[in-house]
Enzyme design. Structure first.
Site, short mmCIF file in Angstrom:
data_model
loop_
_atom_site.label_atom_id
_atom_site.label_comp_id
_atom_site.label_asym_id
_atom_site.label_seq_id
_atom_site.Cartn_x
_atom_site.Cartn_y
_atom_site.Cartn_z
N ASP A 107 40.23 35.44 47.95
CA ASP A 107 40.62 34.96 49.27
C ASP A 107 39.60 33.93 49.75
OD1 ASP A 107 41.12 34.70 52.10
OD2 ASP A 107 42.26 36.56 51.97
N ASP B 253 40.67 46.50 41.96
CA ASP B 253 41.46 46.03 43.10
C ASP B 253 41.72 47.23 44.01
OD1 ASP B 253 43.27 44.51 44.81
OD2 ASP B 253 43.55 43.17 43.10
N GLU C 26 36.79 42.29 35.92
CA GLU C 26 37.62 41.38 36.70
C GLU C 26 37.78 41.94 38.09
OE1 GLU C 26 41.99 39.16 36.81
OE2 GLU C 26 41.48 40.48 35.13
#
Length: 350
Positions: free
Chosen positions: A256, A206, A181
């Site tokens: 984004d 992330d 992910e």
């Protein structure tokens, strides 16, 4: 985290653009780490590529590490105040030396880990390469709970994307099938998916430090042991740290959208990105993308459809219904309340 994270502190300067380029009044309800091109003012919300991002509570304690993010006072002014003189009295060469020393101290603080044994500030090294990136890492306030989770759980469940080794996913996840992910924001949706499906490992990437700590804490409290948090640039992870056909799936939720035309090149879902993804996916593995930004959904559909290594699972060749395993996040709900349409895309690797 989420496009996220994900190293990458040296993005090229943004293209020139006209001042009247404005984004729509209602931005997409993404849940990703804030992404902004270098030189632009970073976004103030917590939006890279993962649903469910949220700012820490206003009354939450803040670590001293946040002080490293505060703008450094001008060294010349500080020196002049300490000596009782004015900045104009400091010789030019001495002022230049003081400024250089101040900038160097600030640079070192940005590169030092925020927590001993925790995620590195720049795991692959800013010298690694220069290229257009889909995110802009930034430091944000870290609550006491997030800090505690990072300090306690990062050595066990965290890893830095340094580009120096190939990960043994069988060992890392005790033989579970693994999905990647990219971008998970504050980690609520990721933690829920891990709890709902303990038989699948989730390698969550992330660059947002508060989100990393939050996800580790959520997984720990839920008793989930099938989550690993990776800190850094997902492109380096895909290109240098994953073995061929080692992944059972890829999830990119609410990356984004980079709505300005001059920033479209920063969008994550591009043909070159899919070229990196295809070799590390097993045949039949699913690439699952979701966005509430209509133009980005159209680009995703076009790019995935055109790629020879992926096949649309939707019979009509369009968007797919939201699978039951993807949670409906609070941010997604807010977008739906504003009239945004969320599109899911599920493509199989052939």
């Amino acid at each position: 985290m989420s496009e996220q994270p994900l190293n990458p502190t040296t993005a090229p300067a943004p293209d020139s653009g006209t001042a009247d380029e404005a984004t729509p009044a209602d931005p997409p309800a993404t849940g990703s780490v804030a992404e902004a091109p270098a030189g632009d003012t970073p976004a103030t919300d917590v939006r890279t590529a993962g649903p469910g991002a949220e700012a820490p509570a206003a009354d939450a304690p803040v670590t001293d590490a946040a002080a490293a993010d505060a703008p450094a006072a001008d060294a010349t002014t500080v020196h002049a105040s300490a000596t009782g003189s004015t900045a104009a009295d400091v010789p030019a060469d001495e002022a230049a030396a003081l400024r250089a020393a101040s900038f160097e101290r600030a640079r070192r603080m940005r590169q030092e880990p925020r927590f001993p044994g925790g995620p590195a500030a720049d795991p692959a090294g800013s010298h690694h390469e220069r290229r257009i990136r889909s995110f802009q890492p930034r430091r944000s306030r870290v609550t006491t709970g997030q800090q505690e989770a990072l300090e306690r759980l990062w050595p066990k469940w965290g890893l830095d994307i340094d580009g120096k080794r190939v990960l043994d996913l069988d060992q890392l996840f005790d033989g579970l099938p693994v999905v990647l992910e990219i971008g998970f924001g504050m980690g609520e949706a990721t933690a829920q998916m891990a709890a709902d499906d303990p038989g699948t490992g989730i390698l969550a990437v992330d660059v947002h430090t508060p989100g990393q700590g939050n996800l580790l804490g959520l997984a720990d409290r839920a008793g989930s042991t099938n989550v690993r948090v990776a800190n850094g640039d997902a492109v380096i992870l895909l290109r240098e740290m994953l073995a061929p056909e080692s992944l059972d799936g890829l999830r990119v939720y609410f990356p984004d959208p980079w709505p300005k035309a001059r920033h479209h090149k920063r969008r994550l879902i591009q043909p070159e990105f899919l070229d990196l993804v295809a070799p590390v996916l097993k045949p039949g593995a699913i690439v699952h993308c979701a966005t509430d930004w209509e133009p980005y959904a159209e680009q995703m559909l076009e790019v995935l459809t055109a790629h020879p290594r992926f096949e649309n699972t939707a019979a009509d060749g369009g968007y797919a219904p939201r699978p039951a395993f993807r949670p409906l996040t609070r941010f997604e709900g807010q977008g739906l309340d504003k009239g945004h349409v969320v599109h899911d895309l599920l493509f199989a690797r052939v």
